[in-house]
Write an enzyme that holds these catalytic residues in place. Structure first.
Site, PDB file in Angstrom:
ATOM      1  N   TYR A 210      52.101  15.415  69.171  1.00 32.77           N
ATOM      2  CA  TYR A 210      50.947  14.540  68.924  1.00 32.77           C
ATOM      3  C   TYR A 210      51.420  13.105  68.651  1.00 32.77           C
ATOM      4  CZ  TYR A 210      46.362  13.223  66.929  1.00 32.77           C
ATOM      5  OH  TYR A 210      45.144  12.631  66.664  1.00 32.77           O
TER       6      TYR A 210
ATOM      7  N   SER B 178      45.806   6.847  67.274  1.00 31.27           N
ATOM      8  CA  SER B 178      45.768   7.424  65.929  1.00 31.27           C
ATOM      9  C   SER B 178      46.697   6.579  65.069  1.00 31.27           C
ATOM     10  CB  SER B 178      46.289   8.868  65.993  1.00 31.27           C
ATOM     11  OG  SER B 178      46.637   9.348  64.722  1.00 31.27           O
TER      12      SER B 178
HETATM   13  P1  NAD Z   1      37.133  17.244  68.301  1.00 30.47           P
HETATM   14  O1  NAD Z   1      37.896  18.526  68.320  1.00 30.47           O
HETATM   15  O2  NAD Z   1      35.924  17.127  67.438  1.00 30.47           O
HETATM   16  O3  NAD Z   1      36.705  16.840  69.772  1.00 30.47           O
HETATM   17  C1  NAD Z   1      37.615  16.887  70.835  1.00 30.47           C
HETATM   18  C2  NAD Z   1      36.849  17.128  72.121  1.00 30.47           C
HETATM   19  O4  NAD Z   1      37.812  17.096  73.205  1.00 30.47           O
HETATM   20  C3  NAD Z   1      36.149  18.503  72.186  1.00 30.47           C
HETATM   21  O5  NAD Z   1      34.795  18.326  72.584  1.00 30.47           O
HETATM   22  C4  NAD Z   1      36.957  19.271  73.234  1.00 30.47           C
HETATM   23  O6  NAD Z   1      36.169  20.195  73.984  1.00 30.47           O
HETATM   24  C5  NAD Z   1      37.464  18.129  74.107  1.00 30.47           C
HETATM   25  N1  NAD Z   1      38.635  18.503  74.902  1.00 30.47           N
HETATM   26  C6  NAD Z   1      39.733  19.196  74.482  1.00 30.47           C
HETATM   27  N2  NAD Z   1      40.559  19.394  75.513  1.00 30.47           N
HETATM   28  C7  NAD Z   1      39.985  18.813  76.602  1.00 30.47           C
HETATM   29  C8  NAD Z   1      40.361  18.686  77.969  1.00 30.47           C
HETATM   30  N3  NAD Z   1      41.496  19.230  78.435  1.00 30.47           N
HETATM   31  N4  NAD Z   1      39.526  18.030  78.803  1.00 30.47           N
HETATM   32  C9  NAD Z   1      38.368  17.494  78.344  1.00 30.47           C
HETATM   33  N5  NAD Z   1      37.954  17.606  77.070  1.00 30.47           N
HETATM   34  C10 NAD Z   1      38.756  18.253  76.210  1.00 30.47           C
HETATM   35  O7  NAD Z   1      38.230  16.137  67.922  1.00 30.47           O
HETATM   36  P2  NAD Z   1      38.110  14.623  67.376  1.00 30.47           P
HETATM   37  O8  NAD Z   1      38.644  14.617  66.000  1.00 30.47           O
HETATM   38  O9  NAD Z   1      36.782  14.042  67.662  1.00 30.47           O
HETATM   39  O10 NAD Z   1      39.228  13.946  68.294  1.00 30.47           O
HETATM   40  C11 NAD Z   1      38.943  13.055  69.339  1.00 30.47           C
HETATM   41  C12 NAD Z   1      40.158  12.169  69.569  1.00 30.47           C
HETATM   42  O11 NAD Z   1      40.409  11.412  68.389  1.00 30.47           O
HETATM   43  C13 NAD Z   1      41.450  12.924  69.881  1.00 30.47           C
HETATM   44  O12 NAD Z   1      42.177  12.246  70.869  1.00 30.47           O
HETATM   45  C14 NAD Z   1      42.187  12.884  68.559  1.00 30.47           C
HETATM   46  O13 NAD Z   1      43.581  12.978  68.734  1.00 30.47           O
HETATM   47  C15 NAD Z   1      41.772  11.516  68.056  1.00 30.47           C
HETATM   48  N6  NAD Z   1      41.939  11.309  66.624  1.00 30.47           N
HETATM   49  C16 NAD Z   1      41.290  12.119  65.732  1.00 30.47           C
HETATM   50  C17 NAD Z   1      41.466  11.893  64.387  1.00 30.47           C
HETATM   51  C18 NAD Z   1      40.796  12.749  63.356  1.00 30.47           C
HETATM   52  O14 NAD Z   1      41.203  12.658  62.196  1.00 30.47           O
HETATM   53  N7  NAD Z   1      39.800  13.557  63.696  1.00 30.47           N
HETATM   54  C19 NAD Z   1      42.278  10.850  63.943  1.00 30.47           C
HETATM   55  C20 NAD Z   1      42.914  10.046  64.876  1.00 30.47           C
HETATM   56  C21 NAD Z   1      42.723  10.282  66.229  1.00 30.47           C
END
Ligand code: NAD
Length: 260
Positions: free
Chosen positions: A155, A142
């Site tokens: 985080y 991130s």
């Molecule tokens: P999201 O909530 O849409 O998807 C996350 C997925 O992870 C879900 O399907 C959930 O069921 C799964 N998950 C949660 N805990 C789990 C576990 N213990 N085992 C297996 N699966 C699990 O979130 P997203 O925004 O797509 O985030 C995905 C990644 O991207 C994360 O690591 C997040 O930190 C990172 N990220 C997101 C953003 C953003 O702005 N959305 C920015 C930077 C980084």
């Protein structure tokens, strides 16, 4: 960058960024395992892909469970023969000022992001090393791998930690042709972020539109969210890049929010 003949495991791929990466990998010829805590979501995503002619399976996996990760990776190798690409993407967000953060929430978040990255990496490396054809490990970092924000202590800590882990895997994996890199997105409007908008509004005493404009996108060059397509394009690039020339790196994709 085509991925024909490659097998990819994407964690957290039932939703958001991981789901889009799985779709783009499948479109580019990879067989994809949708590994997620949510088995219905994982199976539904896999079905969408197989309905379009791709090879895909849903795998129920809690990335914090050693047994579930080892069994899940073994099931993928049994189904598709090998594993070439791991995208360690599963993640959650919990916002709170540090003086009010419960130890349980701290441990939960750290476990999903860091224990999950370790366990999935270890399970995949075993197969990659034994096969001797290299591989790509991609961590979903991130901007918070590089920069801090209020309310996000575990985080920010975990996302910084992924860069350290990638650098170690880059050094240890080099002789096996295994590369490790980190993608560092800015804010992407997935369920993870939609949930944070009202939470941050309450915690910071702002309206929801001010949280978007004055907190989330304040330092971008154009006031825009990064998209799941932007992040998936980076994930395709890292997966398809075949040499150790590109390893141990972190790539920020954030509309200029953070500049190296
Ligand atoms: P999201 O909530 O849409 O998807 C996350 C997925 O992870 C879900 O399907 C959930 O069921 C799964 N998950 C949660 N805990 C789990 C576990 N213990 N085992 C297996 N699966 C699990 O979130 P997203 O925004 O797509 O985030 C995905 C990644 O991207 C994360 O690591 C997040 O930190 C990172 N990220 C997101 C953003 C953003 O702005 N959305 C920015 C930077 C980084």
């Amino acid at each position: 960058m085509r991925l024909d003949g490659k097998v990819a495991i994407v964690t957290g791929a039932a939703s958001g960024i991981g789901k889009r990466i799985a779709e783009i990998y499948a479109q580019n010829g990879a067989a994809v395992a949708i590994a997620d805590l949510n088995p219905d979501g994982a199976n539904a995503t896999a079905k969408e892909l197989t309905d379009k002619g791709a090879k895909a399976i849903g795998v129920k996996m809690d990335v914090t469970s050693e047994q579930a990760v080892d069994d899940g990776v073994a099931a993928v190798v049994k189904q598709f023969g090998h594993v070439d690409i791991l995208v360690s993407n599963a993640g959650i967000q919990i916002v709170n000022p540090i003086d009010k953060f419960s130890y349980a929430d701290w441990k939960k978040l750290i476990a999903i992001h860091l224990d999950g990255a370790f366990l999935t990496t270890r399970a995949c490396l075993k197969h990659m090393y034994a096969r001797g054809k290299g591989g790509a490990i991609i961590y979903m970092g991130s901007v918070h791998s590089k920069e801090a924000s209020k309310l996000k202590a575990p985080y920010v800590t975990a996302k910084h930690g992924l860069i350290g882990l990638a650098k170690v895997i880059a050094k240890e994996g080099a002789e096996h042709g295994v590369r490790a890199n980190v993608i560092c997105p800015g804010f992407v409007r997935t369920p993870l972020v939609e949930k944070q908008i009202p939470e941050q509004a309450a915690a910071l005493g702002l309206s929801e539109s001010d949280v978007i404009k004055k907190v989330m996108l304040k330092d971008t060059v154009d006031g825009k969210f990064t998209t799941v397509d932007d992040v998936a394009a980076c994930a395709l690039f890292f997966a398809g890049f075949e040499t150790n020339a590109l390893t141990g790196q972190s790539l920020v994709v954030s509309h200029g929010w953070f500049m190296q």
